[in-house]
Design a protein around this motif. Structure first.
Motif, PDB file in Angstrom:
ATOM      1  N   ARG A 202     -50.196  64.564  45.350  1.00  0.00           N
ATOM      2  CA  ARG A 202     -51.589  64.188  45.067  1.00  0.00           C
ATOM      3  C   ARG A 202     -51.683  62.727  44.663  1.00  0.00           C
ATOM      4  O   ARG A 202     -52.630  62.028  45.036  1.00  0.00           O
ATOM      5  CB  ARG A 202     -52.129  65.069  43.918  1.00  0.00           C
ATOM      6  CG  ARG A 202     -53.587  64.772  43.565  1.00  0.00           C
ATOM      7  CD  ARG A 202     -54.482  65.248  44.678  1.00  0.00           C
ATOM      8  NE  ARG A 202     -55.880  65.051  44.365  1.00  0.00           N
ATOM      9  CZ  ARG A 202     -56.654  64.095  44.878  1.00  0.00           C
ATOM     10  NH1 ARG A 202     -56.129  63.203  45.708  1.00  0.00           N
ATOM     11  NH2 ARG A 202     -57.921  64.002  44.574  1.00  0.00           N
ATOM     12  N   LEU A 203     -50.714  62.249  43.919  1.00  0.00           N
ATOM     13  CA  LEU A 203     -50.787  60.895  43.376  1.00  0.00           C
ATOM     14  C   LEU A 203     -50.340  59.810  44.350  1.00  0.00           C
ATOM     15  O   LEU A 203     -50.953  58.739  44.415  1.00  0.00           O
ATOM     16  CB  LEU A 203     -49.938  60.814  42.106  1.00  0.00           C
ATOM     17  CG  LEU A 203     -49.909  59.447  41.406  1.00  0.00           C
ATOM     18  CD1 LEU A 203     -51.297  59.058  40.919  1.00  0.00           C
ATOM     19  CD2 LEU A 203     -48.920  59.458  40.253  1.00  0.00           C
ATOM     20  N   GLN A 204     -49.299  60.082  45.118  1.00  0.00           N
ATOM     21  CA  GLN A 204     -48.696  59.021  45.932  1.00  0.00           C
ATOM     22  C   GLN A 204     -49.675  58.330  46.889  1.00  0.00           C
ATOM     23  O   GLN A 204     -49.698  57.089  46.957  1.00  0.00           O
ATOM     24  CB  GLN A 204     -47.498  59.574  46.717  1.00  0.00           C
ATOM     25  CG  GLN A 204     -46.733  58.496  47.474  1.00  0.00           C
ATOM     26  CD  GLN A 204     -45.412  59.019  48.020  1.00  0.00           C
ATOM     27  OE1 GLN A 204     -45.031  60.163  47.766  1.00  0.00           O
ATOM     28  NE2 GLN A 204     -44.712  58.188  48.769  1.00  0.00           N
ATOM     29  N   PRO A 205     -50.526  59.064  47.620  1.00  0.00           N
ATOM     30  CA  PRO A 205     -51.469  58.364  48.507  1.00  0.00           C
ATOM     31  C   PRO A 205     -52.437  57.456  47.744  1.00  0.00           C
ATOM     32  O   PRO A 205     -52.875  56.427  48.284  1.00  0.00           O
ATOM     33  CB  PRO A 205     -52.219  59.513  49.198  1.00  0.00           C
ATOM     34  CG  PRO A 205     -51.331  60.696  49.056  1.00  0.00           C
ATOM     35  CD  PRO A 205     -50.632  60.527  47.752  1.00  0.00           C
ATOM     36  N   LEU A 206     -52.769  57.808  46.515  1.00  0.00           N
ATOM     37  CA  LEU A 206     -53.692  56.982  45.734  1.00  0.00           C
ATOM     38  C   LEU A 206     -53.010  55.710  45.247  1.00  0.00           C
ATOM     39  O   LEU A 206     -53.647  54.644  45.186  1.00  0.00           O
ATOM     40  CB  LEU A 206     -54.238  57.794  44.559  1.00  0.00           C
ATOM     41  CG  LEU A 206     -54.994  59.055  44.962  1.00  0.00           C
ATOM     42  CD1 LEU A 206     -55.381  59.867  43.723  1.00  0.00           C
ATOM     43  CD2 LEU A 206     -56.242  58.705  45.772  1.00  0.00           C
ATOM     44  N   LEU A 207     -51.734  55.795  44.928  1.00  0.00           N
ATOM     45  CA  LEU A 207     -50.989  54.582  44.575  1.00  0.00           C
ATOM     46  C   LEU A 207     -50.919  53.633  45.770  1.00  0.00           C
ATOM     47  O   LEU A 207     -51.101  52.413  45.630  1.00  0.00           O
ATOM     48  CB  LEU A 207     -49.574  54.956  44.125  1.00  0.00           C
ATOM     49  CG  LEU A 207     -49.446  55.866  42.900  1.00  0.00           C
ATOM     50  CD1 LEU A 207     -47.980  56.213  42.660  1.00  0.00           C
ATOM     51  CD2 LEU A 207     -50.048  55.207  41.665  1.00  0.00           C
ATOM     52  N   THR A 208     -50.658  54.211  46.941  1.00  0.00           N
ATOM     53  CA  THR A 208     -50.610  53.400  48.165  1.00  0.00           C
ATOM     54  C   THR A 208     -51.969  52.779  48.455  1.00  0.00           C
ATOM     55  O   THR A 208     -52.060  51.608  48.854  1.00  0.00           O
ATOM     56  CB  THR A 208     -50.163  54.268  49.351  1.00  0.00           C
ATOM     57  OG1 THR A 208     -48.870  54.826  49.068  1.00  0.00           O
ATOM     58  CG2 THR A 208     -50.087  53.462  50.629  1.00  0.00           C
ATOM     59  N   ARG A 209     -53.034  53.539  48.220  1.00  0.00           N
ATOM     60  CA  ARG A 209     -54.387  53.030  48.444  1.00  0.00           C
ATOM     61  C   ARG A 209     -54.687  51.843  47.530  1.00  0.00           C
ATOM     62  O   ARG A 209     -55.238  50.837  47.962  1.00  0.00           O
ATOM     63  CB  ARG A 209     -55.398  54.140  48.212  1.00  0.00           C
ATOM     64  CG  ARG A 209     -56.838  53.696  48.225  1.00  0.00           C
ATOM     65  CD  ARG A 209     -57.341  53.452  49.618  1.00  0.00           C
ATOM     66  NE  ARG A 209     -57.424  54.705  50.345  1.00  0.00           N
ATOM     67  CZ  ARG A 209     -58.138  54.876  51.453  1.00  0.00           C
ATOM     68  NH1 ARG A 209     -58.831  53.877  51.957  1.00  0.00           N
ATOM     69  NH2 ARG A 209     -58.165  56.043  52.086  1.00  0.00           N
ATOM     70  N   LEU A 210     -54.340  51.974  46.262  1.00  0.00           N
ATOM     71  CA  LEU A 210     -54.610  50.880  45.324  1.00  0.00           C
ATOM     72  C   LEU A 210     -53.839  49.619  45.701  1.00  0.00           C
ATOM     73  O   LEU A 210     -54.383  48.511  45.633  1.00  0.00           O
ATOM     74  CB  LEU A 210     -54.241  51.317  43.904  1.00  0.00           C
ATOM     75  CG  LEU A 210     -55.198  52.295  43.226  1.00  0.00           C
ATOM     76  CD1 LEU A 210     -54.643  52.730  41.874  1.00  0.00           C
ATOM     77  CD2 LEU A 210     -56.586  51.687  43.056  1.00  0.00           C
ATOM     78  N   ALA A 211     -52.588  49.782  46.097  1.00  0.00           N
ATOM     79  CA  ALA A 211     -51.798  48.618  46.509  1.00  0.00           C
ATOM     80  C   ALA A 211     -52.407  47.968  47.748  1.00  0.00           C
ATOM     81  O   ALA A 211     -52.482  46.733  47.851  1.00  0.00           O
ATOM     82  CB  ALA A 211     -50.353  49.036  46.764  1.00  0.00           C
ATOM     83  N   GLY A 212     -52.862  48.796  48.702  1.00  0.00           N
ATOM     84  CA  GLY A 212     -53.495  48.248  49.905  1.00  0.00           C
ATOM     85  C   GLY A 212     -54.811  47.568  49.606  1.00  0.00           C
ATOM     86  O   GLY A 212     -55.131  46.520  50.198  1.00  0.00           O
ATOM     87  N   LEU A 213     -55.578  48.128  48.698  1.00  0.00           N
ATOM     88  CA  LEU A 213     -56.848  47.524  48.302  1.00  0.00           C
ATOM     89  C   LEU A 213     -56.611  46.169  47.654  1.00  0.00           C
ATOM     90  O   LEU A 213     -57.319  45.195  47.923  1.00  0.00           O
ATOM     91  CB  LEU A 213     -57.577  48.458  47.352  1.00  0.00           C
ATOM     92  CG  LEU A 213     -58.977  48.078  46.888  1.00  0.00           C
ATOM     93  CD1 LEU A 213     -59.912  47.862  48.075  1.00  0.00           C
ATOM     94  CD2 LEU A 213     -59.538  49.154  45.978  1.00  0.00           C
TER      95      LEU A 213
END
Length: 225
Positions: A202-213
């Motif tokens: 659940r968390l990993q895609p959101l970490l990736t999203r924040l880094a990409g943002l």
């Protein structure tokens, strides 16, 4: 011997058993809450957790050279349909921005984890976002261009994503991690949450999203060569 004596002893034994059971359940509950982020620690380099007054932890760690901050925020205010557990996932790395942009799905004005209502300017919902997403800023003339938000609009297709914040201090996503069990809450007013640790999936895609943002914001604000 009075017949009341055995009855009194029975009640005393029952009271002691109930007290011991309550003590045991309280200890288990405290340990479960304290370990809410244990399953996601392997996602970080040197993740460190410290207990908050709520009994839930706050965890910091580095991933891909960036510092992340996780907070679990229980919300048991009575006007909610059900008590909720929110998780704030923050990338507190400074950004070359001059204003804060806050996107909130279905704002009530009583969310305990945000300053959304304090931002003085209300903005139209950008194209591509669900109509229930409200937008506010402290300076609409200095927010990122609409195409940046459009590239990340799909984030709100997940109904459990509550908020996206872009600010000079970093970026943040807030999700609804859990709601109290409806039956137990309505019957027993029990609002215990956090029995199951936050999942790495659940968390990993959101970490990736924040880094990409963050990368997108840096690219937009980079001086031309």
């Amino acid at each position: 011997m009075s017949p009341l004596i055995p009855l009194g002893l029975a009640f005393a034994a029952l009271g002691l058993w109930l007290a011991l059971r309550l003590h045991r359940e309280t200890r288990i509950r405290a340990a479960t809450r304290a370990g809410y982020f244990d399953a996601v620690k392997p996602l970080f380099e040197g993740g460190e957790a410290r207990l908050q007054p709520t009994g839930f932890p706050r965890m910091t760690g580095r991933r891909g050279g960036l510092a992340f901050d996780l907070q679990a925020v229980p919300d048991t205010l009575t006007f909610r349909k059900l008590p909720a557990l929110w998780v704030m996932i923050t990338l507190p790395e400074p950004l070359p921005m001059q204003a804060t942009l806050d996107l909130m799905a279905r704002p009530s004005g009583n969310e305990p984890f945000t300053r959304f209502a304090a931002l003085r300017q209300s903005l139209p919902t950008p194209p591509g976002l669900p109509v229930e997403v409200a937008v506010r800023s402290d300076d609409a003339t200095r927010i990122p261009p609409p195409d940046l938000i459009a590239r990340h609009a799909d984030l709100f297709q997940d109904p459990r994503v509550k908020e996206l914040v872009l600010s000079p201090k970093g970026v943040r996503i807030v999700i609804l991690a859990e709601e109290a069990d409806r039956g137990r809450f309505l019957i027993f007013r029990e609002a215990e949450m956090g029995r199951t640790p936050l999942s790495p999936n659940r968390l990993q895609p959101l970490l990736t999203r924040l880094a990409g943002l963050r990368d997108d914001i840096l690219t937009l604000t980079k001086d031309p060569a």
